[in-house]
Design a protein around this motif. Structure first.
Motif, PDB file in Angstrom:
ATOM      1  N   ARG A   7       0.842  -1.202   0.000  1.00 44.33           N
ATOM      2  CA  ARG A   7       0.000   0.000   0.000  1.00 44.33           C
ATOM      3  C   ARG A   7       0.873   1.246   0.000  1.00 44.33           C
ATOM      4  N   VAL A   8       0.462   2.225  -0.777  1.00 42.88           N
ATOM      5  CA  VAL A   8       1.128   3.525  -0.787  1.00 42.88           C
ATOM      6  C   VAL A   8       0.564   4.327   0.378  1.00 42.88           C
ATOM      7  N   SER A  21      -5.312   4.554  -1.332  1.00 40.09           N
ATOM      8  CA  SER A  21      -5.698   3.191  -1.691  1.00 40.09           C
ATOM      9  C   SER A  21      -4.809   2.656  -2.814  1.00 40.09           C
ATOM     10  N   GLU A  22      -3.890   3.480  -3.296  1.00 41.75           N
ATOM     11  CA  GLU A  22      -2.972   3.080  -4.365  1.00 41.75           C
ATOM     12  C   GLU A  22      -2.016   1.996  -3.861  1.00 41.75           C
ATOM     13  N   ILE A  67       8.712   6.590  -2.867  1.00 31.64           N
ATOM     14  CA  ILE A  67       8.914   6.910  -1.452  1.00 31.64           C
ATOM     15  C   ILE A  67       7.676   6.679  -0.587  1.00 31.64           C
ATOM     16  N   PRO A  68       6.486   7.123  -0.995  1.00 34.47           N
ATOM     17  CA  PRO A  68       5.319   6.875  -0.138  1.00 34.47           C
ATOM     18  C   PRO A  68       5.046   5.382   0.091  1.00 34.47           C
ATOM     19  N   ALA A  69       5.370   4.536  -0.876  1.00 35.57           N
ATOM     20  CA  ALA A  69       5.207   3.089  -0.686  1.00 35.57           C
ATOM     21  C   ALA A  69       6.362   2.531   0.139  1.00 35.57           C
TER      22      ALA A  69
END
Length: 139
Positions: free
Chosen positions: A35-36, A40-41, A52-54
């Motif tokens: 999950r990012v 919900s990505e 980076i967010p993941a």
């Protein structure tokens, strides 16, 4: 240096590293995602190192992502089976310094060879490689 050679490069540790690498390859091929952060990505484990967010959602429990995956395909099942083998310490057999997956026919055949057969097979493979324009197994 001594600790590195004794502990980190122990043949069982290297074999477990090889098995974990196989788990991750199967998980990637099987579509396991992470999950990012804050959305919900989702993205693949391989893509997470560049996203980076993941990436911030990855932790030491990344193998649980594979174990708990609900993807139903051969790659994920193979990854989950390898994780079960790791938990049971049912490691690949070792042939020299290379971990051999005895679930694979060609690896079983190599592990069943005695020393003379193995040396003859390596020399034959080397000669065939040279005859076909390759560098051989020693090149």
């Amino acid at each position: 240096f001594e600790m590195h050679q004794t502990v980190y490069q122990h043949k069982k540790v290297c074999t477990m590293d090889e098995m974990i690498a196989d788990v991750l390859c199967h998980a990637f091929e099987g579509g396991v995602t992470v999950r990012v952060d804050g959305s919900s990505e989702r993205c693949s484990l391989a893509e997470a190192c560049l996203h980076i967010p993941a990436f911030v959602n990855l932790n030491d429990n990344f193998l649980e992502l594979v174990a708990d995956s609900t993807h139903d395909n051969d790659h994920v099942r193979k990854a989950q089976a390898l994780l079960t083998r790791l938990e049971r310490r049912d490691l690949y057999d070792n042939c020299g310094i290379y971990g051999m997956d005895t679930d694979r026919k060609e690896h079983r055949e190599i592990c069943a060879m005695d020393t003379d057969e193995l040396v003859a097979a390596i020399i034959e493979h080397h000669e065939q490689s040279l005859a076909n324009g390759g560098e051989g197994v020693f090149g």
